[in-house]
Write an enzyme that holds these catalytic residues in place. Structure first.
Site, PDB file in Angstrom:
ATOM      1  N   CYS A 188      85.652-121.493  23.162  1.00  0.00           N
ATOM      2  CA  CYS A 188      85.940-120.444  24.138  1.00  0.00           C
ATOM      3  C   CYS A 188      86.136-119.113  23.417  1.00  0.00           C
ATOM      4  CB  CYS A 188      87.136-120.834  25.008  1.00  0.00           C
ATOM      5  SG  CYS A 188      87.286-119.813  26.502  1.00  0.00           S
TER       6      CYS A 188
ATOM      7  N   HIS B 237      85.224-125.830  27.041  1.00  0.00           N
ATOM      8  CA  HIS B 237      86.325-126.523  26.369  1.00  0.00           C
ATOM      9  C   HIS B 237      86.006-128.013  26.267  1.00  0.00           C
ATOM     10  CE1 HIS B 237      89.504-123.381  26.337  1.00  0.00           C
ATOM     11  NE2 HIS B 237      88.800-122.894  27.358  1.00  0.00           N
TER      12      HIS B 237
ATOM     13  N   GLU C  34      87.696-130.249  24.750  1.00  0.00           N
ATOM     14  CA  GLU C  34      88.950-131.005  24.836  1.00  0.00           C
ATOM     15  C   GLU C  34      89.418-131.169  26.275  1.00  0.00           C
ATOM     16  OE1 GLU C  34      90.484-126.764  24.798  1.00  0.00           O
ATOM     17  OE2 GLU C  34      88.693-127.875  24.193  1.00  0.00           O
TER      18      GLU C  34
END
Length: 227
Positions: free
Chosen positions: A86, A200, A202
Site C-alpha cells: 500500500c 493488502h 495480509e
C-alpha cells in the site's frame, strides 16, 4: 524452509499504525518476523517488508529521521528482497505528493523510478469514490504471470484495497498487475528483488497468504544464494 531454518523478515515500523496483521500474515507464511524501527535490525534481516500506514510525506520524513531510509537502501543494494505494501509500495518510488503543499513533492526511497499521485475522483463526468476501498481484481501482466511473487495465483484474483494514491512507474516493464477503479493503475510491481503491492495481502484471505508465502520463498532463495 531450508536447512538454515526460517528466514527473518523485518517489518519496518515508522510509528504510524498497527502492524500486527502483517506480522501474523508473514508468520503464517513461515517467516520469523520482527517489527522494528531500528536501522541496525533492518540491516541484519533476510527480507524487508514496508507496510502502508499514513501519508507519504509524513512517512518518508519519519523514516529519514530514524535512519531507516539509508538502511533499506543498503539492504536492497546487497540483494535483500523488499516488499512494499500500500503506502509502502508508493514509498519505494522516487517521490510522492501526498501530504505536501500544492506543487511540492516528498522524496521516497528511490528503489524504483517514478512517482505517486492521487487517484482521480471524476473521469469524463463520472464520479468515483476515493479512497478506493474494498475488494478488486489484479490483472496480471506478462511479467506478473512469470513472477515468483504471483506463482500459483490466478489472473484476476481479488485482493483488498484501501488507498487514495497510486504509483506511476517510469518503466512499464516493471508492472506485474493492474487494477481498475477510476483509472487503470499499477497494483503490483517487481524489479530485481524489489516488489510492491497496492493491495493488502495480509488482509486478503487465502490468496493474500499465498502471495506472502511466495515472498517468503523469494527471501529464502536469496538467502541460499548468499550462503
Amino acid at each position: 524452509m531450508s536447512a538454515q531454518g526460517p528466514v527473518t523478515i523485518a517489518v519496518i515500523d515508522y510509528h504510524k499504525g498497527n502492524l500486527r496483521s502483517m506480522e501474523r500474515g508473514l508468520a503464517d507464511a513461515g517467516a520469523e518476523v520482527v517489527i522494528t524501527d531500528d536501522p541496525a535490525v533492518i540491516r541484519t534481516a533476510d527480507g524487508l517488508v514496508l507496510p502502508g500506514v499514513g501519508a507519504f510525506a509524513d512517512a518518508s520524513a519519519a523514516m529519514r529521521q530514524m535512519g531507516q531510509v539509508d538502511a533499506v537502501r543498503e539492504q536492497v543494494a546487497r540483494g535483500i528482497p523488499f516488499l512494499g505494501v500500500c503506502l509502502g509500495l508508493q514509498l519505494a518510488f522516487d517521490w510522492g505528493d501526498e501530504g505536501c503543499a500544492p506543487g511540492e513533492r516528498a522524496e521516497g526511497l528511490g528503489l524504483v523510478a517514478g512517482g505517486c499521485r492521487r487517484l482521480p475522483s471524476e473521469v469524463d463526468g463520472v464520479r468515483f469514490k476515493v479512497p478506493h476501498v474494498g475488494w478488486n481484481d489484479a490483472c496480471l501482466t506478462e511479467a506478473g504471470a512469470a513472477s515468483p511473487l504471483f506463482a500459483g495465483i490466478p489472473d484476476h484474483t481479488y485482493f483488498y484495497f484501501t488507498h487514495s494514491y497510486v504509483a506511476v512507474p517510469d518503466d512499464p516493464a516493471c508492472v506485474l498487475a493492474t487494477t481498475e477503479h477510476s483509472e487503470r493503475f499499477t497494483s503490483a510491481f517487481g524489479t530485481g528483488r524489489v516488489y510492491g503491492t497496492q493491495f493488502h495481502p495480509e488482509k486478503s484471505s487465502t490468496w493474500g497468504l499465498a502471495l506472502l508465502k511466495n515472498y517468503v520463498g523469494i527471501v529464502a532463495t536469496a538467502r541460499e544464494e548468499r550462503a
